[in-house]
Design a protein around this motif. Sequence first.
Motif, PDB file in Angstrom:
ATOM      1  N   TYR A  32      37.020  70.742  20.182  1.00 51.39           N
ATOM      2  CA  TYR A  32      37.412  72.147  20.051  1.00 51.39           C
ATOM      3  C   TYR A  32      38.920  72.338  19.872  1.00 51.39           C
ATOM      4  CZ  TYR A  32      32.610  72.788  21.391  1.00 51.39           C
ATOM      5  OH  TYR A  32      31.236  72.723  21.429  1.00 51.39           O
ATOM      6  N   GLU A  33      39.633  71.250  19.678  1.00 56.85           N
ATOM      7  CA  GLU A  33      41.072  71.263  19.365  1.00 56.85           C
ATOM      8  C   GLU A  33      41.874  72.060  20.387  1.00 56.85           C
ATOM      9  OE1 GLU A  33      41.810  72.068  15.169  1.00 56.85           O
ATOM     10  OE2 GLU A  33      39.733  71.495  14.733  1.00 56.85           O
ATOM     11  N   ARG A  34      41.683  71.737  21.633  1.00 61.30           N
ATOM     12  CA  ARG A  34      42.378  72.446  22.712  1.00 61.30           C
ATOM     13  C   ARG A  34      43.649  71.737  23.161  1.00 61.30           C
ATOM     14  NH1 ARG A  34      36.814  73.624  25.848  1.00 61.30           N
ATOM     15  NH2 ARG A  34      36.201  75.465  24.660  1.00 61.30           N
ATOM     16  N   VAL A  35      43.779  70.440  22.841  1.00 60.00           N
ATOM     17  CA  VAL A  35      44.919  69.656  23.291  1.00 60.00           C
ATOM     18  C   VAL A  35      45.770  69.271  22.076  1.00 60.00           C
ATOM     19  CG1 VAL A  35      45.656  67.549  24.469  1.00 60.00           C
ATOM     20  CG2 VAL A  35      43.589  68.744  25.225  1.00 60.00           C
ATOM     21  N   ASN A  36      47.009  69.745  22.059  1.00 60.61           N
ATOM     22  CA  ASN A  36      47.939  69.405  20.981  1.00 60.61           C
ATOM     23  C   ASN A  36      48.676  68.122  21.372  1.00 60.61           C
ATOM     24  OD1 ASN A  36      49.816  69.219  18.968  1.00 60.61           O
ATOM     25  ND2 ASN A  36      50.712  71.230  19.303  1.00 60.61           N
ATOM     26  N   CYS A  37      48.417  67.058  20.628  1.00 62.44           N
ATOM     27  CA  CYS A  37      49.014  65.753  20.913  1.00 62.44           C
ATOM     28  C   CYS A  37      50.307  65.513  20.120  1.00 62.44           C
ATOM     29  CB  CYS A  37      48.027  64.648  20.551  1.00 62.44           C
ATOM     30  SG  CYS A  37      46.453  64.738  21.401  1.00 62.44           S
ATOM     31  N   ALA A  38      50.789  66.512  19.414  1.00 62.13           N
ATOM     32  CA  ALA A  38      51.931  66.312  18.514  1.00 62.13           C
ATOM     33  C   ALA A  38      53.179  65.816  19.226  1.00 62.13           C
ATOM     34  CB  ALA A  38      52.239  67.604  17.759  1.00 62.13           C
ATOM     35  N   SER A  39      53.396  66.203  20.461  1.00 64.91           N
ATOM     36  CA  SER A  39      54.594  65.769  21.175  1.00 64.91           C
ATOM     37  C   SER A  39      54.329  64.595  22.112  1.00 64.91           C
ATOM     38  CB  SER A  39      55.199  66.947  21.952  1.00 64.91           C
ATOM     39  OG  SER A  39      54.265  67.436  22.885  1.00 64.91           O
ATOM     40  N   ASP A  40      53.114  64.091  22.130  1.00 63.62           N
ATOM     41  CA  ASP A  40      52.760  62.944  22.972  1.00 63.62           C
ATOM     42  C   ASP A  40      53.327  61.666  22.348  1.00 63.62           C
ATOM     43  OD1 ASP A  40      51.519  60.784  24.257  1.00 63.62           O
ATOM     44  OD2 ASP A  40      49.582  61.808  24.418  1.00 63.62           O
ATOM     45  N   PRO A  41      54.204  60.937  23.066  1.00 60.37           N
ATOM     46  CA  PRO A  41      54.793  59.704  22.510  1.00 60.37           C
ATOM     47  C   PRO A  41      53.741  58.671  22.080  1.00 60.37           C
ATOM     48  CG  PRO A  41      55.880  60.316  24.563  1.00 60.37           C
ATOM     49  CD  PRO A  41      54.702  61.230  24.401  1.00 60.37           C
ATOM     50  N   ASP A  42      52.593  58.658  22.758  1.00 60.51           N
ATOM     51  CA  ASP A  42      51.532  57.708  22.401  1.00 60.51           C
ATOM     52  C   ASP A  42      50.890  58.053  21.055  1.00 60.51           C
ATOM     53  OD1 ASP A  42      51.921  56.279  24.747  1.00 60.51           O
ATOM     54  OD2 ASP A  42      50.358  57.378  25.837  1.00 60.51           O
ATOM     55  N   CYS A  43      51.079  59.277  20.574  1.00 60.84           N
ATOM     56  CA  CYS A  43      50.485  59.724  19.316  1.00 60.84           C
ATOM     57  C   CYS A  43      51.524  59.881  18.203  1.00 60.84           C
ATOM     58  CB  CYS A  43      49.762  61.051  19.531  1.00 60.84           C
ATOM     59  SG  CYS A  43      48.425  60.953  20.732  1.00 60.84           S
TER      60      CYS A  43
END
Length: 133
Positions: free
Chosen positions: A95-106
């Motif tokens: 459901y695209e609830r978590v924005n991983c754009a700023s996650d260093p692992d991503c």
Amino acid sequence: RTPVETQSLLPTLMELAGLEPPGSGYAPSLASHLRSGQEPEQRPLFSEFTLNSFAPNIEHDGRLVMVRHGDWKLSACIDPQVHDVVLCNLKNDLYERVNCASDPDCAARRDELLELVSKHIDEAEQERCIATR
């Protein structure tokens, strides 16, 4: 089961009707996959629109571009520069609830998808230039 772009619809229908599919500017025909029952190869899928196409009163005329590649989806406003980046892992977050754009692992995945967006925009600009000649 493999996601495809709606831009494949016209070439697919034309080929199934025995007509020559259109050239550049469209995604590939899926007629051979429909005939054989084989899944098409996964490839990056793109969508693009201007923000004021949905809200004519909006003063901002930026473009929103989305790319989906495998389990990952990235969307970003690209005008006048890249901003408001959203990166989601659809396998873990349907459901695209978590924005991983700023996650260093991503970060590597984000940069890879931003590069795909950049190439997509460049290719679209080149096609527009050729079409207007």
